[in-house]
Design a protein around this motif. Structure first.
Motif, PDB file in Angstrom:
ATOM      1  N   ALA A  99       0.823  -1.213   0.000  1.00  0.00           N
ATOM      2  CA  ALA A  99       0.000   0.000   0.000  1.00  0.00           C
ATOM      3  C   ALA A  99       0.857   1.263   0.000  1.00  0.00           C
ATOM      4  N   GLU A 100       2.006   1.201   0.628  1.00  0.00           N
ATOM      5  CA  GLU A 100       2.862   2.385   0.750  1.00  0.00           C
ATOM      6  C   GLU A 100       3.738   2.626  -0.465  1.00  0.00           C
ATOM      7  N   HIS A 101       4.079   1.563  -1.213  1.00  0.00           N
ATOM      8  CA  HIS A 101       5.147   1.688  -2.210  1.00  0.00           C
ATOM      9  C   HIS A 101       4.741   1.386  -3.652  1.00  0.00           C
ATOM     10  N   PHE A 102       3.520   0.980  -3.889  1.00  0.00           N
ATOM     11  CA  PHE A 102       3.108   0.630  -5.253  1.00  0.00           C
ATOM     12  C   PHE A 102       1.986   1.541  -5.735  1.00  0.00           C
ATOM     13  N   ASP A 103       1.861   1.590  -7.070  1.00  0.00           N
ATOM     14  CA  ASP A 103       0.807   2.373  -7.710  1.00  0.00           C
ATOM     15  C   ASP A 103      -0.395   1.507  -8.082  1.00  0.00           C
ATOM     16  N   TRP A 104      -0.122   0.222  -8.358  1.00  0.00           N
ATOM     17  CA  TRP A 104      -1.153  -0.729  -8.759  1.00  0.00           C
ATOM     18  C   TRP A 104      -0.964  -2.037  -8.005  1.00  0.00           C
ATOM     19  N   VAL A 105      -2.071  -2.747  -7.784  1.00  0.00           N
ATOM     20  CA  VAL A 105      -2.054  -4.131  -7.304  1.00  0.00           C
ATOM     21  C   VAL A 105      -3.005  -4.935  -8.181  1.00  0.00           C
ATOM     22  N   HIS A 106      -2.506  -6.042  -8.739  1.00  0.00           N
ATOM     23  CA  HIS A 106      -3.308  -6.854  -9.664  1.00  0.00           C
ATOM     24  C   HIS A 106      -3.878  -8.111  -9.019  1.00  0.00           C
ATOM     25  N   SER A 107      -3.562  -8.387  -7.785  1.00  0.00           N
ATOM     26  CA  SER A 107      -3.817  -9.713  -7.217  1.00  0.00           C
ATOM     27  C   SER A 107      -4.758  -9.693  -6.016  1.00  0.00           C
ATOM     28  N   VAL A 108      -5.687  -8.759  -5.988  1.00  0.00           N
ATOM     29  CA  VAL A 108      -6.664  -8.707  -4.899  1.00  0.00           C
ATOM     30  C   VAL A 108      -7.790  -9.702  -5.202  1.00  0.00           C
ATOM     31  N   ASP A 109      -8.043 -10.615  -4.271  1.00  0.00           N
ATOM     32  CA  ASP A 109      -9.092 -11.610  -4.507  1.00  0.00           C
ATOM     33  C   ASP A 109      -9.992 -11.847  -3.306  1.00  0.00           C
ATOM     34  N   ARG A 110      -9.840 -11.020  -2.259  1.00  0.00           N
ATOM     35  CA  ARG A 110     -10.737 -11.145  -1.107  1.00  0.00           C
ATOM     36  C   ARG A 110     -10.813  -9.811  -0.380  1.00  0.00           C
ATOM     37  N   GLU A 111     -11.928  -9.624   0.315  1.00  0.00           N
ATOM     38  CA  GLU A 111     -12.207  -8.330   0.935  1.00  0.00           C
ATOM     39  C   GLU A 111     -11.213  -8.001   2.036  1.00  0.00           C
ATOM     40  N   LYS A 112     -10.774  -8.999   2.789  1.00  0.00           N
ATOM     41  CA  LYS A 112      -9.834  -8.735   3.881  1.00  0.00           C
ATOM     42  C   LYS A 112      -8.578  -8.038   3.371  1.00  0.00           C
ATOM     43  N   ILE A 113      -8.026  -8.528   2.268  1.00  0.00           N
ATOM     44  CA  ILE A 113      -6.819  -7.922   1.695  1.00  0.00           C
ATOM     45  C   ILE A 113      -7.116  -6.507   1.220  1.00  0.00           C
ATOM     46  N   ALA A 114      -8.240  -6.326   0.550  1.00  0.00           N
ATOM     47  CA  ALA A 114      -8.603  -5.001   0.055  1.00  0.00           C
ATOM     48  C   ALA A 114      -8.761  -4.013   1.202  1.00  0.00           C
ATOM     49  N   ARG A 115      -9.402  -4.434   2.275  1.00  0.00           N
ATOM     50  CA  ARG A 115      -9.624  -3.535   3.403  1.00  0.00           C
ATOM     51  C   ARG A 115      -8.302  -3.116   4.042  1.00  0.00           C
ATOM     52  N   ARG A 116      -7.381  -4.047   4.163  1.00  0.00           N
ATOM     53  CA  ARG A 116      -6.072  -3.705   4.727  1.00  0.00           C
ATOM     54  C   ARG A 116      -5.336  -2.715   3.823  1.00  0.00           C
ATOM     55  N   LEU A 117      -5.377  -2.934   2.521  1.00  0.00           N
ATOM     56  CA  LEU A 117      -4.738  -2.003   1.592  1.00  0.00           C
ATOM     57  C   LEU A 117      -5.351  -0.611   1.712  1.00  0.00           C
ATOM     58  N   ALA A 118      -6.669  -0.558   1.811  1.00  0.00           N
ATOM     59  CA  ALA A 118      -7.348   0.735   1.914  1.00  0.00           C
ATOM     60  C   ALA A 118      -6.955   1.458   3.198  1.00  0.00           C
ATOM     61  N   GLU A 119      -6.928   0.733   4.313  1.00  0.00           N
ATOM     62  CA  GLU A 119      -6.593   1.347   5.597  1.00  0.00           C
ATOM     63  C   GLU A 119      -5.132   1.778   5.666  1.00  0.00           C
ATOM     64  N   GLN A 120      -4.259   1.071   4.931  1.00  0.00           N
ATOM     65  CA  GLN A 120      -2.827   1.322   5.032  1.00  0.00           C
ATOM     66  C   GLN A 120      -2.280   2.220   3.915  1.00  0.00           C
ATOM     67  N   ARG A 121      -3.126   2.611   2.972  1.00  0.00           N
ATOM     68  CA  ARG A 121      -2.669   3.514   1.921  1.00  0.00           C
ATOM     69  C   ARG A 121      -2.395   4.892   2.519  1.00  0.00           C
ATOM     70  N   PRO A 122      -1.193   5.438   2.348  1.00  0.00           N
ATOM     71  CA  PRO A 122      -0.885   6.756   2.926  1.00  0.00           C
ATOM     72  C   PRO A 122      -1.833   7.836   2.400  1.00  0.00           C
ATOM     73  N   ALA A 123      -2.240   8.721   3.279  1.00  0.00           N
ATOM     74  CA  ALA A 123      -3.194   9.762   2.917  1.00  0.00           C
ATOM     75  C   ALA A 123      -2.638  10.741   1.894  1.00  0.00           C
ATOM     76  N   ASP A 124      -1.301  10.853   1.828  1.00  0.00           N
ATOM     77  CA  ASP A 124      -0.705  11.803   0.897  1.00  0.00           C
ATOM     78  C   ASP A 124      -0.430  11.203  -0.478  1.00  0.00           C
ATOM     79  N   ARG A 125      -0.871   9.969  -0.697  1.00  0.00           N
ATOM     80  CA  ARG A 125      -0.690   9.334  -1.999  1.00  0.00           C
ATOM     81  C   ARG A 125      -2.039   9.193  -2.688  1.00  0.00           C
ATOM     82  N   PRO A 126      -2.059   9.170  -4.022  1.00  0.00           N
ATOM     83  CA  PRO A 126      -3.324   8.955  -4.728  1.00  0.00           C
ATOM     84  C   PRO A 126      -3.894   7.584  -4.375  1.00  0.00           C
TER      85      PRO A 126
END
Length: 236
Positions: free
Chosen positions: A94-121
């Motif tokens: 979440a902190e270092h990439f622009d794209w993720v192609h391998s999301v296949d469950r909500e738990k992973i998506a939720r963690r990525l969303a919560e951990q994405r830095p606020a100052d990044r798109p």
């Protein structure tokens, strides 16, 4: 691989992509090459960048982070994480990439969303679909896509962009197209259900099935060996 050979492989791949798009009656800019640089050194990525390549896909997190640090001066590289994604890796992805192609469950998506830095798109996300319904392969089942997509579309910090798949291998172009057509139809169904979403990406096709993927609407084609040469065999 020397720069001369890299120049040749990228030129050949771009010509192949251009021909496939033309044969499919699609615009020249309708699809792009995603250079899969896993196991390849940062110097080779730098050479590819010098040839105009900007989008790079990595499978192994620590290896990718090391390369990103070494290539920090190339601030226009677009980094795609395309490998299996486990819960203990989501923060750094979440902190270092622009794209993720391998999301296949909500738990992973939720963690990525919560951990994405606020100052990044928002992090661009593709849902990995088990389009061939192989027991050994990761990916959400096609019939479960609607629920997963709806959940992700409501998560701040993420931007759902489309679908990714790695179909069962086949040497038959007709069979290749059937699998890719299923993924395209799945994306079209999501586009119809969620017309407000920016669902514009089909990440599908590799060296052995590029033409079939392009014929069925691929927008990102993942090429590794065809660009960078054979990967080293793992040591035992």
């Amino acid at each position: 691989m020397t720069e001369v050979l890299l120049t040749e492989t990228f030129a050949a791949a771009r010509s192949r992509l251009e021909a496939a798009l033309s044969d499919a009656g699609r615009a020249p800019q309708a699809a792009a090459l995603l250079a899969v640089s896993k196991t390849k050194p940062a110097l080779m990525i730098r050479e590819a960048h010098g040839l105009g390549q900007r989008q790079f896909g990595e499978n192994y997190l620590q290896e990718a982070l090391d390369k990103q640090a070494e290539l920090a001066d190339l601030d226009d590289i677009v980094w795609h994480f395309i490998g299996p994604l486990q819960s203990n890796k989501t923060r750094q992805v979440a902190e270092h990439f622009d794209w993720v192609h391998s999301v296949d469950r909500e738990k992973i998506a939720r963690r990525l969303a919560e951990q994405r830095p606020a100052d990044r798109p928002p992090l661009n996300v593709c849902l990995q679909v088990n389009i061939s319904e192989e027991a050994s392969k990761a990916g959400v089942a096609p019939e479960a896509l609607d629920v997963l997509a709806e959940g992700i579309l409501a998560m701040p910090g993420l931007r759902l962009r489309g679908l990714m798949a790695i179909p069962a291998p086949s040497a038959d172009p007709a069979q290749q197209r059937l699998a890719f057509a299923r993924l395209r139809e799945a994306l079209e169904a999501l586009q119809a259900r969620f017309p407000e979403a920016e669902l514009d990406t089909l990440s599908m096709g590799m060296s052995d099935d590029l033409e079939a993927a392009i014929a069925e609407g691929a927008t990102l084609v993942r090429l590794g060996t065809a660009l960078f040469g054979a990967r080293p065999r793992p040591t035992t």
